[in-house]
Design an enzyme around this catalytic site. Structure first.
Site, PDB file in Angstrom:
ATOM      1  N   GLU A 106       3.417   3.893  -2.906  1.00  0.00           N
ATOM      2  CA  GLU A 106       2.041   4.391  -3.536  1.00  0.00           C
ATOM      3  C   GLU A 106       1.484   5.664  -2.715  1.00  0.00           C
ATOM      4  O   GLU A 106       0.490   6.545  -3.365  1.00  0.00           O
ATOM      5  CB  GLU A 106       1.056   3.158  -3.355  1.00  0.00           C
ATOM      6  CG  GLU A 106       1.096   1.963  -4.115  1.00  0.00           C
ATOM      7  CD  GLU A 106       0.493   0.745  -3.550  1.00  0.00           C
ATOM      8  OE1 GLU A 106       0.437   0.711  -2.489  1.00  0.00           O
ATOM      9  OE2 GLU A 106       0.056   0.007  -4.472  1.00  0.00           O
TER      10      GLU A 106
ATOM     11  N   HIS B  44       5.252  -5.962 -10.226  1.00  0.00           N
ATOM     12  CA  HIS B  44       4.649  -5.745  -8.903  1.00  0.00           C
ATOM     13  C   HIS B  44       4.344  -7.032  -8.169  1.00  0.00           C
ATOM     14  O   HIS B  44       3.349  -7.540  -8.243  1.00  0.00           O
ATOM     15  CB  HIS B  44       3.306  -4.801  -8.965  1.00  0.00           C
ATOM     16  CG  HIS B  44       2.916  -4.473  -7.480  1.00  0.00           C
ATOM     17  ND1 HIS B  44       3.002  -3.160  -7.110  1.00  0.00           N
ATOM     18  CD2 HIS B  44       2.301  -5.246  -6.665  1.00  0.00           C
ATOM     19  CE1 HIS B  44       2.478  -3.238  -5.781  1.00  0.00           C
ATOM     20  NE2 HIS B  44       1.920  -4.272  -5.543  1.00  0.00           N
ATOM     21  N   LEU B  45       5.362  -7.638  -7.493  1.00  0.00           N
ATOM     22  CA  LEU B  45       5.158  -8.782  -6.780  1.00  0.00           C
ATOM     23  C   LEU B  45       4.933  -8.668  -5.024  1.00  0.00           C
ATOM     24  O   LEU B  45       5.985  -8.563  -4.544  1.00  0.00           O
ATOM     25  CB  LEU B  45       6.420  -9.731  -6.872  1.00  0.00           C
ATOM     26  CG  LEU B  45       7.001  -9.687  -8.520  1.00  0.00           C
ATOM     27  CD1 LEU B  45       8.043 -10.694  -8.400  1.00  0.00           C
ATOM     28  CD2 LEU B  45       5.749 -10.307  -9.291  1.00  0.00           C
ATOM     29  N   GLY B  46       3.861  -8.733  -4.841  1.00  0.00           N
ATOM     30  CA  GLY B  46       3.279  -8.423  -3.483  1.00  0.00           C
ATOM     31  C   GLY B  46       2.553  -9.911  -2.895  1.00  0.00           C
ATOM     32  O   GLY B  46       2.581 -10.821  -3.498  1.00  0.00           O
ATOM     33  N   ASN B  47       1.688  -9.189  -2.057  1.00  0.00           N
ATOM     34  CA  ASN B  47       0.588 -10.315  -1.842  1.00  0.00           C
ATOM     35  C   ASN B  47      -0.384 -10.340  -2.890  1.00  0.00           C
ATOM     36  O   ASN B  47      -0.625 -11.397  -3.401  1.00  0.00           O
ATOM     37  CB  ASN B  47      -0.217  -9.891  -0.516  1.00  0.00           C
ATOM     38  CG  ASN B  47      -0.702 -10.871   0.252  1.00  0.00           C
ATOM     39  OD1 ASN B  47      -0.494 -11.781  -0.148  1.00  0.00           O
ATOM     40  ND2 ASN B  47      -1.587 -10.414   1.391  1.00  0.00           N
TER      41      ASN B  47
ATOM     42  N   ASN C  31      -5.066   4.867   2.560  1.00  0.00           N
ATOM     43  CA  ASN C  31      -5.251   3.639   1.802  1.00  0.00           C
ATOM     44  C   ASN C  31      -5.803   2.589   2.653  1.00  0.00           C
ATOM     45  O   ASN C  31      -5.183   1.950   3.587  1.00  0.00           O
ATOM     46  CB  ASN C  31      -3.604   3.301   1.375  1.00  0.00           C
ATOM     47  CG  ASN C  31      -3.504   2.004   0.306  1.00  0.00           C
ATOM     48  OD1 ASN C  31      -4.607   1.543   0.070  1.00  0.00           O
ATOM     49  ND2 ASN C  31      -2.316   1.946   0.012  1.00  0.00           N
TER      50      ASN C  31
ATOM     51  N   ARG D  19       7.995 -15.563   1.992  1.00  0.00           N
ATOM     52  CA  ARG D  19       8.975 -15.702   3.158  1.00  0.00           C
ATOM     53  C   ARG D  19       8.809 -17.072   3.913  1.00  0.00           C
ATOM     54  O   ARG D  19       9.901 -17.985   3.928  1.00  0.00           O
ATOM     55  CB  ARG D  19       8.964 -14.742   4.158  1.00  0.00           C
ATOM     56  CG  ARG D  19      10.330 -13.760   4.246  1.00  0.00           C
ATOM     57  CD  ARG D  19      10.289 -12.839   5.120  1.00  0.00           C
ATOM     58  NE  ARG D  19       8.686 -12.126   5.336  1.00  0.00           N
ATOM     59  CZ  ARG D  19       8.483 -10.927   5.866  1.00  0.00           C
ATOM     60  NH1 ARG D  19       9.294 -10.278   6.489  1.00  0.00           N
ATOM     61  NH2 ARG D  19       7.199 -10.565   5.786  1.00  0.00           N
TER      62      ARG D  19
ATOM     63  N   ARG E 114      -6.829   6.252  -1.818  1.00  0.00           N
ATOM     64  CA  ARG E 114      -6.723   5.180  -2.930  1.00  0.00           C
ATOM     65  C   ARG E 114      -8.069   4.618  -3.012  1.00  0.00           C
ATOM     66  O   ARG E 114      -8.558   4.053  -1.962  1.00  0.00           O
ATOM     67  CB  ARG E 114      -5.610   4.285  -2.530  1.00  0.00           C
ATOM     68  CG  ARG E 114      -5.518   3.063  -3.617  1.00  0.00           C
ATOM     69  CD  ARG E 114      -4.635   1.994  -2.896  1.00  0.00           C
ATOM     70  NE  ARG E 114      -4.158   1.095  -3.908  1.00  0.00           N
ATOM     71  CZ  ARG E 114      -3.608  -0.074  -3.618  1.00  0.00           C
ATOM     72  NH1 ARG E 114      -2.998  -0.340  -2.421  1.00  0.00           N
ATOM     73  NH2 ARG E 114      -3.359  -1.023  -4.590  1.00  0.00           N
TER      74      ARG E 114
ATOM     75  N   ARG F 121      -4.794 -15.430  -4.330  1.00  0.00           N
ATOM     76  CA  ARG F 121      -5.688 -15.437  -5.291  1.00  0.00           C
ATOM     77  C   ARG F 121      -5.158 -16.349  -6.430  1.00  0.00           C
ATOM     78  O   ARG F 121      -3.892 -16.478  -6.619  1.00  0.00           O
ATOM     79  CB  ARG F 121      -6.028 -13.983  -5.710  1.00  0.00           C
ATOM     80  CG  ARG F 121      -6.657 -13.138  -4.884  1.00  0.00           C
ATOM     81  CD  ARG F 121      -7.015 -11.605  -5.214  1.00  0.00           C
ATOM     82  NE  ARG F 121      -5.917 -10.865  -4.334  1.00  0.00           N
ATOM     83  CZ  ARG F 121      -5.671  -9.695  -4.486  1.00  0.00           C
ATOM     84  NH1 ARG F 121      -5.663  -9.256  -5.546  1.00  0.00           N
ATOM     85  NH2 ARG F 121      -4.904  -8.911  -3.373  1.00  0.00           N
TER      86      ARG F 121
ATOM     87  N   ASN G  77      12.264  -7.507  -1.989  1.00  0.00           N
ATOM     88  CA  ASN G  77      12.931  -8.482  -0.616  1.00  0.00           C
ATOM     89  C   ASN G  77      13.259  -9.659  -1.095  1.00  0.00           C
ATOM     90  O   ASN G  77      14.247 -10.078  -0.427  1.00  0.00           O
ATOM     91  CB  ASN G  77      12.037  -8.249   0.666  1.00  0.00           C
ATOM     92  CG  ASN G  77      11.737  -7.069   1.006  1.00  0.00           C
ATOM     93  OD1 ASN G  77      12.735  -6.141   1.488  1.00  0.00           O
ATOM     94  ND2 ASN G  77      10.405  -6.729   1.114  1.00  0.00           N
TER      95      ASN G  77
ATOM     96  N   GLY H 195       6.421  -6.260  -2.007  1.00  0.00           N
ATOM     97  CA  GLY H 195       7.071  -6.882  -0.994  1.00  0.00           C
ATOM     98  C   GLY H 195       8.274  -8.006  -1.423  1.00  0.00           C
ATOM     99  O   GLY H 195       9.274  -7.998  -0.862  1.00  0.00           O
TER     100      GLY H 195
ATOM    101  N   HIS I  99      -3.157  -1.996  -9.457  1.00  0.00           N
ATOM    102  CA  HIS I  99      -1.848  -1.503  -8.953  1.00  0.00           C
ATOM    103  C   HIS I  99      -1.438  -0.390  -9.693  1.00  0.00           C
ATOM    104  O   HIS I  99      -0.141  -0.151  -9.911  1.00  0.00           O
ATOM    105  CB  HIS I  99      -0.857  -2.863  -9.311  1.00  0.00           C
ATOM    106  CG  HIS I  99      -0.999  -3.873  -8.218  1.00  0.00           C
ATOM    107  ND1 HIS I  99      -0.703  -5.096  -8.848  1.00  0.00           N
ATOM    108  CD2 HIS I  99      -1.441  -4.064  -6.802  1.00  0.00           C
ATOM    109  CE1 HIS I  99      -0.791  -5.998  -7.797  1.00  0.00           C
ATOM    110  NE2 HIS I  99      -1.258  -5.261  -6.520  1.00  0.00           N
TER     111      HIS I  99
HETATM  112  P1  ADP Z   1       0.663  -6.113   0.044  1.00  0.00           P
HETATM  113  O1  ADP Z   1       0.222  -6.385  -1.363  1.00  0.00           O
HETATM  114  O2  ADP Z   1      -0.199  -6.678   1.078  1.00  0.00           O
HETATM  115  O3  ADP Z   1       0.910  -4.734   0.070  1.00  0.00           O
HETATM  116  P2  ADP Z   1       3.391  -6.539   0.097  1.00  0.00           P
HETATM  117  O4  ADP Z   1       3.967  -6.020  -0.923  1.00  0.00           O
HETATM  118  O5  ADP Z   1       3.739  -6.160   1.450  1.00  0.00           O
HETATM  119  O6  ADP Z   1       2.064  -7.089   0.035  1.00  0.00           O
HETATM  120  O7  ADP Z   1       3.957  -8.235  -0.001  1.00  0.00           O
HETATM  121  C1  ADP Z   1       3.949  -9.118   0.787  1.00  0.00           C
HETATM  122  C2  ADP Z   1       4.865 -10.344   0.318  1.00  0.00           C
HETATM  123  O8  ADP Z   1       6.375  -9.929   0.317  1.00  0.00           O
HETATM  124  C3  ADP Z   1       4.591 -11.614   1.224  1.00  0.00           C
HETATM  125  O9  ADP Z   1       4.453 -12.629   0.592  1.00  0.00           O
HETATM  126  C4  ADP Z   1       5.799 -11.616   1.915  1.00  0.00           C
HETATM  127  O10 ADP Z   1       6.200 -12.917   2.355  1.00  0.00           O
HETATM  128  C5  ADP Z   1       6.810 -10.940   0.671  1.00  0.00           C
HETATM  129  N1  ADP Z   1       8.179 -10.568   1.261  1.00  0.00           N
HETATM  130  C6  ADP Z   1       8.298  -9.537   2.184  1.00  0.00           C
HETATM  131  N2  ADP Z   1      10.042  -9.745   2.470  1.00  0.00           N
HETATM  132  C7  ADP Z   1      10.339 -10.848   2.012  1.00  0.00           C
HETATM  133  C8  ADP Z   1      11.780 -11.501   2.114  1.00  0.00           C
HETATM  134  N3  ADP Z   1      12.485 -10.935   2.722  1.00  0.00           N
HETATM  135  N4  ADP Z   1      11.554 -12.462   1.271  1.00  0.00           N
HETATM  136  C9  ADP Z   1      10.671 -12.980   0.659  1.00  0.00           C
HETATM  137  N5  ADP Z   1       9.338 -12.396   0.578  1.00  0.00           N
HETATM  138  C10 ADP Z   1       9.356 -11.421   1.222  1.00  0.00           C
END
Ligand code: ADP
Length: 403
Positions: free
Chosen positions: A384, A210-213, A15, A288, A95, A243, A335, A331, A183
């Site tokens: 993934e 799907h809440l990540g970066n 990936n 975080r 990917r 973004r 979390n 992420g 995604h």
């Molecule tokens: P990517 O899209 O790069 O794969 P991830 O799915 O790893 O991203 O998500 C990254 C996000 O998750 C960041 O904003 C990070 O701060 C957040 N995150 C990870 N752990 C925690 C936590 N314990 N509390 C709040 N946010 C978190």
């Protein structure tokens, strides 16, 4: 799948992102990888992380220089040789963000597929070239094994015109200016997990957050993608780390016409300086950090984010004319109990009876609504790489069966 054909074989999931190369090695039909690695900050110093089957840290190969993606691929090979020299890698799966309208599932990499992927680069200029460099590097280092490709867009190919189109002249739709959605590997995995753990909900209406970066939502109706928030590019929909998410296109015209922005300045702003980072006045793109800062700058970014996630979930539900299950993943979704609480406490009207004890006290995959909640809410960690490995196994099994 013919299991005998994949016994003792290794499947490598790759990936490649703009500055990272994640990889995972799977053996035979096992869903638990024997090794997971991440080459981060390729081209600017770089670090390598390597873990074994139980999450334990593994020794790194001697040379971990990451000056480019080729070098990162050398680290992958060296890690395989160092820890699993006995495993014969039978296939490598990649990917790829954009498969255009051409692919609704994984495919073997052929010269024609490679040409198509290259042609889609103009639709995802900030992602596709990095996916391609991972593929070129793997072709160089594994010339003898089949390579296959899993597209993030493929899962959404079941969507209908009204959810795919933009309301611009129809001839542009015919030229491919439409919502593709992304995604897809993550949604594919979550969909398979719901089918496994809650088959009755899988036949219903599900919204996955799907809440990540990168962030997006997907409405999955009876196991099929019906709508998603990302569109033609990975900019649309929810606000992300850097973004912008949904924006009035008139703002872009104004910045170009009246504020002297060049196209490249505008592009940089929308991809790298907006989202949580922009909203917080440059404080951070990381949820975080924003949470921990406890400042108004951080809090206003969080309020905006929560508001858009909540209203986006409502829109996805309206598209399906109902919702039975909401899933949080990636992420932030996996979390951050605080973000899940803030989102869900505003969804009582839709039928969510949130259980904050389950939300804060549990871990991993679990229910975080009450048992009686009309709309169930779950956390399901995404995977993934496993989707890629399963596809590799499947295709290698099929090829061997017809050989
Ligand atoms: P990517 O899209 O790069 O794969 P991830 O799915 O790893 O991203 O998500 C990254 C996000 O998750 C960041 O904003 C990070 O701060 C957040 N995150 C990870 N752990 C925690 C936590 N314990 N509390 C709040 N946010 C978190």
């Amino acid at each position: 799948m013919s299991e005998n054909n994949v016994k003792n074989k290794g499947f490598l999931a790759l990936n490649a992102g703009s500055s990272s190369l994640k990889f995972a090695l799977y053996v035979a039909t096992q869903d638990n990888p024997v090794m997971v690695g991440n080459c981060e900050r390729i081209g600017s110093g770089g670090t390598v992380k390597l873990k074994g089957a139980s999450g334990e840290a593994l020794d790194l190969p001697e040379n971990c220089d990451l000056q480019n993606h080729q070098a990162a691929m050398e680290v992958v090979i060296a890690s395989l040789n160092l820890h699993f020299p006995e495993i014969e890698v039978a296939a490598a799966g990649h990917r790829v963000v954009h498969g255009g309208d051409a692919y609704d599932g994984p495919v073997m990499l052929t010269p024609e597929v490679l040409k198509n992927i290259e042609s889609f680069s103009k639709l995802a200029p900030l992602h596709q070239p990095h996916n391609l460099s991972g593929i070129y590097a793997a072709m160089e280092y594994f010339p003898e094994i089949p390579q296959l490709v899993c597209f993030d867009t493929a899962f959404h190919r079941t969507q209908e015109f009204e959810n795919k189109a933009f309301a611009i002249p129809y001839e542009l739709y015919e030229k491919g200016i439409m919502r593709y959605g992304f995604h897809g590997l993550s949604y594919d995995y979550i969909n398979s997990e719901i089918a496994r753990i809650a088959p009755e909900l899988h036949q219903g209406k599900v919204v996955v957050a799907h809440l990540g970066n990168g962030t997006s939502l997907c409405a999955i109706d009876n196991g099929k993608s019906k709508a998603t928030t990302m569109g033609f590019t990975v900019l649309d929909g929810l606000p992300m780390g850097t973004r912008c998410g949904q924006i009035d296109p008139g703002v872009l015209l104004h910045l170009l016409e009246s504020e002297g922005y060049s196209v490249s300045e505008l592009s940089r702003m929308l991809y790298y300086e907006s989202g949580l980072l922009g909203l917080s006045g440059g404080l951070s793109n990381d949820m975080r950090t924003l949470n921990e800062a406890g400042t108004e700058e951080g809090q206003r970014a969080i309020r905006y984010f929560v508001n858009k996630v909540r209203s986006g979930i409502s829109t996805m539900a309206a598209t399906m004319q109902g919702v039975d299950l909401i899933v949080f993943t990636a992420g932030i979704g996996e979390n951050s109990a605080e973000i899940r609480r803030l989102v869900c406490e505003g969804l009582g009207w839709i039928g969510v009876d949130f259980d904050n004890e389950r939300n804060t006290e549990g871990e991993g995959q679990r229910l975080i609504s009450t048992d009686d909640s009309r709309v169930k809410v779950m956390v399901i960690p995404t995977d993934e790489e496993l989707v890629i490995a399963r596809a590799a196994r499947e295709l290698v099994g099929q090829r061997a069966a017809v050989a």
